[in-house]
Design a protein around this motif. Structure first.
Motif, PDB file in Angstrom:
ATOM      1  N   ILE A  55       0.866  -1.177   0.000  1.00 34.84           N
ATOM      2  CA  ILE A  55       0.000   0.000   0.000  1.00 34.84           C
ATOM      3  C   ILE A  55       0.900   1.222   0.000  1.00 34.84           C
ATOM      4  N   ASN A  56       0.911   1.937  -1.096  1.00 34.71           N
ATOM      5  CA  ASN A  56       1.705   3.150  -1.226  1.00 34.71           C
ATOM      6  C   ASN A  56       0.775   4.339  -1.039  1.00 34.71           C
ATOM      7  N   PHE A  57       0.956   5.092   0.037  1.00 33.88           N
ATOM      8  CA  PHE A  57       0.058   6.199   0.343  1.00 33.88           C
ATOM      9  C   PHE A  57       0.043   7.240  -0.769  1.00 33.88           C
ATOM     10  N   VAL A 106      -3.273  10.356  -2.454  1.00 35.53           N
ATOM     11  CA  VAL A 106      -3.237  11.781  -2.132  1.00 35.53           C
ATOM     12  C   VAL A 106      -3.053  12.615  -3.385  1.00 35.53           C
ATOM     13  N   ARG A 107      -3.532  13.858  -3.315  1.00 31.13           N
ATOM     14  CA  ARG A 107      -3.327  14.776  -4.424  1.00 31.13           C
ATOM     15  C   ARG A 107      -1.915  15.349  -4.405  1.00 31.13           C
ATOM     16  N   ASP A 108      -1.426  15.659  -3.206  1.00 25.81           N
ATOM     17  CA  ASP A 108      -0.095  16.232  -3.043  1.00 25.81           C
ATOM     18  C   ASP A 108       0.780  15.254  -2.260  1.00 25.81           C
ATOM     19  N   PRO A 109       1.728  14.564  -2.932  1.00 24.66           N
ATOM     20  CA  PRO A 109       2.554  13.569  -2.239  1.00 24.66           C
ATOM     21  C   PRO A 109       3.320  14.124  -1.047  1.00 24.66           C
ATOM     22  N   ASP A 121       4.194  -2.570   3.572  1.00 28.45           N
ATOM     23  CA  ASP A 121       4.599  -3.731   2.781  1.00 28.45           C
ATOM     24  C   ASP A 121       4.208  -4.985   3.562  1.00 28.45           C
ATOM     25  N   ILE A 122       3.542  -5.906   2.874  1.00 31.10           N
ATOM     26  CA  ILE A 122       3.078  -7.135   3.520  1.00 31.10           C
ATOM     27  C   ILE A 122       3.631  -8.327   2.757  1.00 31.10           C
ATOM     28  N   LYS A 123       4.386  -9.143   3.469  1.00 32.92           N
ATOM     29  CA  LYS A 123       4.935 -10.373   2.894  1.00 32.92           C
ATOM     30  C   LYS A 123       4.312 -11.542   3.649  1.00 32.92           C
ATOM     31  N   GLN A 124       3.847 -12.534   2.904  1.00 34.23           N
ATOM     32  CA  GLN A 124       3.258 -13.718   3.520  1.00 34.23           C
ATOM     33  C   GLN A 124       4.050 -14.949   3.136  1.00 34.23           C
ATOM     34  N   LEU A 125       4.220 -15.837   4.104  1.00 33.83           N
ATOM     35  CA  LEU A 125       4.902 -17.099   3.858  1.00 33.83           C
ATOM     36  C   LEU A 125       4.108 -18.212   4.531  1.00 33.83           C
ATOM     37  N   ARG A 126       4.034 -19.332   3.871  1.00 31.68           N
ATOM     38  CA  ARG A 126       3.322 -20.486   4.397  1.00 31.68           C
ATOM     39  C   ARG A 126       4.313 -21.383   5.125  1.00 31.68           C
ATOM     40  N   PHE A 127       3.851 -21.996   6.221  1.00 34.10           N
ATOM     41  CA  PHE A 127       4.681 -22.958   6.931  1.00 34.10           C
ATOM     42  C   PHE A 127       3.874 -24.227   7.163  1.00 34.10           C
ATOM     43  N   SER A 128       4.592 -25.314   7.418  1.00 30.03           N
ATOM     44  CA  SER A 128       3.934 -26.604   7.595  1.00 30.03           C
ATOM     45  C   SER A 128       3.372 -26.731   9.010  1.00 30.03           C
ATOM     46  N   ALA A 129       2.376 -27.581   9.138  1.00 25.30           N
ATOM     47  CA  ALA A 129       1.689 -27.760  10.416  1.00 25.30           C
ATOM     48  C   ALA A 129       2.627 -28.239  11.521  1.00 25.30           C
ATOM     49  N   GLU A 130       3.654 -28.986  11.141  1.00 28.82           N
ATOM     50  CA  GLU A 130       4.570 -29.507  12.165  1.00 28.82           C
ATOM     51  C   GLU A 130       5.706 -28.533  12.499  1.00 28.82           C
ATOM     52  N   SER A 131       5.536 -27.293  12.108  1.00 32.09           N
ATOM     53  CA  SER A 131       6.567 -26.302  12.392  1.00 32.09           C
ATOM     54  C   SER A 131       6.782 -26.132  13.883  1.00 32.09           C
ATOM     55  N   THR A 186     -11.052   7.679   1.847  1.00 36.46           N
ATOM     56  CA  THR A 186     -11.891   6.501   2.059  1.00 36.46           C
ATOM     57  C   THR A 186     -11.229   5.273   1.454  1.00 36.46           C
ATOM     58  N   GLU A 187     -10.606   5.444   0.299  1.00 39.21           N
ATOM     59  CA  GLU A 187      -9.946   4.328  -0.377  1.00 39.21           C
ATOM     60  C   GLU A 187      -8.752   3.807   0.422  1.00 39.21           C
ATOM     61  N   LEU A 188      -7.938   4.720   0.941  1.00 41.15           N
ATOM     62  CA  LEU A 188      -6.785   4.312   1.750  1.00 41.15           C
ATOM     63  C   LEU A 188      -7.266   3.610   3.013  1.00 41.15           C
ATOM     64  N   GLU A 189      -8.257   4.172   3.669  1.00 39.04           N
ATOM     65  CA  GLU A 189      -8.780   3.552   4.891  1.00 39.04           C
ATOM     66  C   GLU A 189      -9.303   2.147   4.600  1.00 39.04           C
ATOM     67  N   ALA A 190      -9.996   1.967   3.477  1.00 38.85           N
ATOM     68  CA  ALA A 190     -10.525   0.645   3.107  1.00 38.85           C
ATOM     69  C   ALA A 190      -9.394  -0.341   2.850  1.00 38.85           C
ATOM     70  N   ASP A 191      -8.351   0.105   2.164  1.00 42.94           N
ATOM     71  CA  ASP A 191      -7.220  -0.782   1.892  1.00 42.94           C
ATOM     72  C   ASP A 191      -6.469  -1.139   3.173  1.00 42.94           C
ATOM     73  N   LEU A 192      -6.283  -0.171   4.059  1.00 44.65           N
ATOM     74  CA  LEU A 192      -5.636  -0.448   5.339  1.00 44.65           C
ATOM     75  C   LEU A 192      -6.472  -1.425   6.161  1.00 44.65           C
ATOM     76  N   GLN A 193      -7.779  -1.237   6.152  1.00 45.53           N
ATOM     77  CA  GLN A 193      -8.655  -2.134   6.894  1.00 45.53           C
ATOM     78  C   GLN A 193      -8.553  -3.561   6.360  1.00 45.53           C
ATOM     79  N   ARG A 194      -8.623  -3.703   5.037  1.00 48.00           N
ATOM     80  CA  ARG A 194      -8.602  -5.030   4.414  1.00 48.00           C
ATOM     81  C   ARG A 194      -7.236  -5.702   4.525  1.00 48.00           C
ATOM     82  N   GLU A 195      -6.175  -4.984   4.227  1.00 50.29           N
ATOM     83  CA  GLU A 195      -4.851  -5.593   4.129  1.00 50.29           C
ATOM     84  C   GLU A 195      -4.088  -5.646   5.460  1.00 50.29           C
TER      85      GLU A 195
END
Length: 172
Positions: A13-15, A19-22, A31-41, A110-119
């Motif tokens: 998510i890049n703010f 915005v109109r004025d960066p 930044d969100i990174k996801q990694l899967r692990f095994s059940a016996e971890s 509203t769009e940023l808030e929605a993305d922050l809420q979801r992600e």
């Protein structure tokens, strides 16, 4: 070394896109990174160690992306990061840290808030354990690590989903 972690699709998510004025707050991002692990971890500390050892963790978050042999993680020297530096925190505390980081920006779209809420906030609410990287101190800051004014890092461990999520909220 095989960490037993398998990367999955993350999110960014890049703010600046909201915005109109960066100059207002366009240099913040999550930044969100996801990694899967095994059940016996192993236990949570073992999962944190596996994450620290994974190439996806070797990201300076300053535009270079993941460098498989990189010596940096965010503003820190990678070699100085250990599982013991991550403190377990509640969902409420994690949410408070993130809200305090976002709220000084004033009204977010509203769009940023929605993305922050979801992600971000929905992930916090749906996890089993949250760890927060403590301040490491000046000796851990790498040669140009002060490029970030703010750097918040959370590791979410969701055993039922077999997923570890690295969330970095920062600026540059």
């Amino acid at each position: 070394m095989d960490s037993g972690l398998a990367p999955e699709e993350g999110a960014f998510i890049n703010f600046r896109h909201y915005v109109r004025d960066p100059k207002e707050h366009g240099y913040r991002w999550v930044d969100i990174k996801q990694l899967r692990f095994s059940a016996e971890s192993v236990n949570d500390r073992g999962l944190l160690a596996a994450l620290i050892g994974h190439e996806q963790f070797r990201d300076d978050y300053a535009g270079g992306g993941v460098l498989p042999d990189g010596p940096r993680h965010g503003p820190y020297w990678l070699r100085l990061i250990t599982p013991d530096l991550y403190e377990p925190i509640s969902q409420e505390k994690a949410g408070q840290i993130l809200r305090e980081w976002v709220d000084p920006l004033g009204d977010v779209s509203t769009e940023l808030e929605a993305d922050l809420q979801r992600e971000v906030f929905a992930r916090l609410a749906a996890t089993d354990g949250i760890y927060y990287l403590s301040e490491l101190g000046d000796e851990a800051i790498h040669d140009w690590g002060r490029v970030h004014e703010y750097f918040h890092e959370f590791v979410l461990i969701n055993r039922s989903a077999g997923r570890i999520t690295l969330i970095v909220a920062a600026d540059d």
